[in-house]
Write an enzyme that holds these catalytic residues in place. Sequence first.
Site, PDB file in Angstrom:
ATOM      1  N   ASP A 101      -9.663 -38.856  -6.930  1.00  0.00           N
ATOM      2  CA  ASP A 101      -9.367 -40.109  -6.237  1.00  0.00           C
ATOM      3  C   ASP A 101     -10.685 -40.871  -6.054  1.00  0.00           C
ATOM      4  O   ASP A 101     -11.396 -41.074  -7.028  1.00  0.00           O
ATOM      5  CB  ASP A 101      -8.643 -39.797  -4.914  1.00  0.00           C
ATOM      6  CG  ASP A 101      -8.206 -41.030  -4.142  1.00  0.00           C
ATOM      7  OD1 ASP A 101      -7.210 -41.657  -4.538  1.00  0.00           O
ATOM      8  OD2 ASP A 101      -8.871 -41.372  -3.143  1.00  0.00           O
ATOM      9  N   HIS A 305      -0.282 -37.764  -7.742  1.00  0.00           N
ATOM     10  CA  HIS A 305      -1.666 -38.167  -7.487  1.00  0.00           C
ATOM     11  C   HIS A 305      -2.561 -37.033  -7.010  1.00  0.00           C
ATOM     12  O   HIS A 305      -3.769 -37.041  -7.274  1.00  0.00           O
ATOM     13  CB  HIS A 305      -1.683 -39.285  -6.441  1.00  0.00           C
ATOM     14  CG  HIS A 305      -3.045 -39.776  -6.104  1.00  0.00           C
ATOM     15  ND1 HIS A 305      -3.866 -40.397  -7.025  1.00  0.00           N
ATOM     16  CD2 HIS A 305      -3.767 -39.718  -4.946  1.00  0.00           C
ATOM     17  CE1 HIS A 305      -5.013 -40.717  -6.455  1.00  0.00           C
ATOM     18  NE2 HIS A 305      -4.987 -40.311  -5.200  1.00  0.00           N
TER      19      HIS A 305
END
Length: 327
Positions: A101, A305
């Site tokens: 991320d 994610h």
Amino acid sequence: MSEFIHRTVNANGINIHVVEQGDGPAVLLCHGFPESWYSWRHQIPLLAAEGFRAIAVDMRGYGRTDRPHEIEQYTMLHLVGDMIGVLDALEVGKAVIVGHDWGAPVAWHAALLRPDRFSGVVALSVPFRPRAKVHPSTKFPRTDDEMFYQLYFQQPGVAEAEIERDVRRFVRNVLYTLSGDMRSAPSDDGAPRRFDMVPRNGGLAAVLPDPPVLPAWLTDEDIDYYAEQFSHTGFRGGLNWYRNIDRNQELLAPFDGLQITVPALFIAGERDLVLHFDGMSEALATLAQRVPLLRRSLILSGCGHWTQQERPREVNTALIEFLDELG
């Protein structure tokens, strides 16, 4: 085998909390938003068992690490400087840097700017993207009714006020909503699910639904750990990273056009919302041109994610293979 070792080091002018395990070549692990060193809980023991020194960091603004108040203290140059400072404080000459991320751009830029200190780079979720020619915020999608979540994060205090009303619920819901489990569920009208646009009159709560049940990879204990950390720190530090997006575009001008010259590995989830952001298709298609020593791009079927948490076995296998190849 030794257990996790927690320590605080002074690096780049702040106190940074690191968690270590193992001996051998160093692997520096950089988390994203809204996480902490704990997001690497499945990788640290495996790295140690395979003969590496795992070093997971609470990044600037998170966990037990200092969280300067000023927005301008969270630029990409500060974040890369923190990682160099951690290596210096731990007397580590070189490391492979791994980021997920927001930690992925930190890892990419650490490898870009200091290949003398980082012998390889592994990025999860976010591919390397060249410096934008204009302020990125001017290109974020927006309508009369909603705005891109990174725009919503820009005004100091607004997102904090909403998120901090119920920290545990926010952590639980964002981890569920951006996972492959939620992304695989059909929407009521059959249209693709979008969780990156925030209603101007609804806030994040409107796009982060309560999970009917937790995914198999996420436990109540995991949520409790994150919630306890953010109940202590608040979210200003993590959100300040987003508030430097335009400033980063200016500061990185001297390095525009440089290639990353160390070996690299990219891993992402097939259902990761980030891969569907504007410009990501082009970034993925041209990644090998900008990272000529890219060894592999691995897209994990059905994964969302939270790559290293959702799919620890696959991530660990690819990570160890890459590290072993580096010798």
